[in-house]
Design an enzyme around this catalytic site. Structure first.
Site, PDB file in Angstrom:
ATOM      1  N   ASP A   8      29.883  60.777-101.860  1.00 23.10           N
ATOM      2  CA  ASP A   8      28.828  59.460-101.267  1.00 23.10           C
ATOM      3  C   ASP A   8      30.737  58.265-100.875  1.00 23.10           C
ATOM      4  OD1 ASP A   8      29.799  58.383-103.579  1.00 23.10           O
ATOM      5  OD2 ASP A   8      28.444  57.573-104.137  1.00 23.10           O
ATOM      6  N   CYS A  65      31.632  62.093-106.379  1.00 13.92           N
ATOM      7  CA  CYS A  65      31.487  60.377-106.379  1.00 13.92           C
ATOM      8  C   CYS A  65      32.494  59.594-106.915  1.00 13.92           C
ATOM      9  CB  CYS A  65      30.078  60.717-106.835  1.00 13.92           C
ATOM     10  SG  CYS A  65      29.885  60.997-108.370  1.00 13.92           S
ATOM     11  N   THR A  67      32.459  58.901-110.260  1.00 14.12           N
ATOM     12  CA  THR A  67      32.550  58.904-111.266  1.00 14.12           C
ATOM     13  C   THR A  67      32.095  60.503-111.725  1.00 14.12           C
ATOM     14  OG1 THR A  67      29.999  59.125-111.864  1.00 14.12           O
ATOM     15  CG2 THR A  67      31.069  57.061-112.378  1.00 14.12           C
ATOM     16  N   HIS A  98      33.322  81.497-118.258  1.00  6.93           N
ATOM     17  CA  HIS A  98      31.777  81.594-119.352  1.00  6.93           C
ATOM     18  C   HIS A  98      30.823  81.271-118.579  1.00  6.93           C
ATOM     19  CE1 HIS A  98      34.443  81.202-122.387  1.00  6.93           C
ATOM     20  NE2 HIS A  98      35.529  82.140-122.081  1.00  6.93           N
ATOM     21  N   HIS A 133      28.212  86.964-121.205  1.00  9.90           N
ATOM     22  CA  HIS A 133      27.774  85.717-121.012  1.00  9.90           C
ATOM     23  C   HIS A 133      26.249  85.860-119.583  1.00  9.90           C
ATOM     24  CE1 HIS A 133      31.305  83.915-122.441  1.00  9.90           C
ATOM     25  NE2 HIS A 133      32.476  84.154-121.729  1.00  9.90           N
TER      26      HIS A 133
HETATM   27  C1  RB5 Z   1      28.999  54.599-106.574  1.00 10.96           C
HETATM   28  O1  RB5 Z   1      29.069  53.430-106.873  1.00 10.96           O
HETATM   29  C2  RB5 Z   1      29.049  54.808-107.959  1.00 10.96           C
HETATM   30  O2  RB5 Z   1      27.357  54.834-108.862  1.00 10.96           O
HETATM   31  C3  RB5 Z   1      29.013  56.491-107.474  1.00 10.96           C
HETATM   32  O3  RB5 Z   1      29.847  57.071-106.837  1.00 10.96           O
HETATM   33  C4  RB5 Z   1      28.476  57.665-109.223  1.00 10.96           C
HETATM   34  O4  RB5 Z   1      29.776  56.965-109.260  1.00 10.96           O
HETATM   35  C5  RB5 Z   1      27.579  57.795-109.460  1.00 10.96           C
HETATM   36  O5  RB5 Z   1      27.255  58.902-110.506  1.00 10.96           O
END
Ligand code: RB5
Length: 146
Positions: A8, A65, A67, A98, A133
């Site tokens: 994203d 993304c 996070t 695994h 596994h």
């Molecule tokens: C976008 O602001 C953020 O929410 C997205 O990139 C991600 O971290 C969501 O899990």
């Protein structure tokens, strides 16, 4: 090996670094977007990348993304996908060995580009160990469709 890649707006910069590196190392990369830093919804990009891996069109997938969490949850909703969110090299190796993961997720706001590249290569270059596994993965995947 063909790699599906997606992000994203929060993962665009890191995705482009990973994509360029993969291409430099001879991987065939299919980029499912996004291609600009305009705000967007990560499922619109992580979902199609995961479907390409699940269908066999791509061998493995990498999603990014802010996070890494949103793209990893999305990818894991697609039947056949085992996507690991990794921000360290040990986990990246362990999850291939695994869990036989077929997708890797990372967060651009969590780690730097150098570590992300180390994680990417550790993940790509580690073989699944099989053996004990196999039954664990079989049990895990049996939850699909329940
Ligand atoms: C976008 O602001 C953020 O929410 C997205 O990139 C991600 O971290 C969501 O899990």
């Amino acid at each position: 090996m063909k790699i599906a890649i997606a992000c994203d707006h929060g993962g665009l910069r890191l995705k482009n670094v990973l994509k360029a590196d993969l291409e430099e190392h001879g991987y065939d990369v299919e980029d499912f977007g996004t291609y600009s830093d305009d705000s967007c919804d990560y499922p619109d990009y992580a979902g199609p990348a995961a479907k390409a891996v699940a269908s066999g069109k791509c061998d493995k997938g990498v999603v990014v993304c802010g996070t890494g969490i949103g793209v990893s949850i999305t990818a894991n909703k697609v039947d056949g996908i085992r996507c690991a969110l990794c921000h360290d090299v040990f986990s990246a190796k362990a999850t291939r060995a695994h869990n036989d993961t077929n997708m890797l997720a990372m967060g651009q706001r969590v780690i730097g580009e150098g570590l992300a590249l180390e994680i990417l290569h550790a993940w790509l270059e580690t073989e699944y160990e099989g053996g004990r596994h196999d039954q664990r993965i079989k049990k895990m995947m049996a939850y699909e469709g329940e």
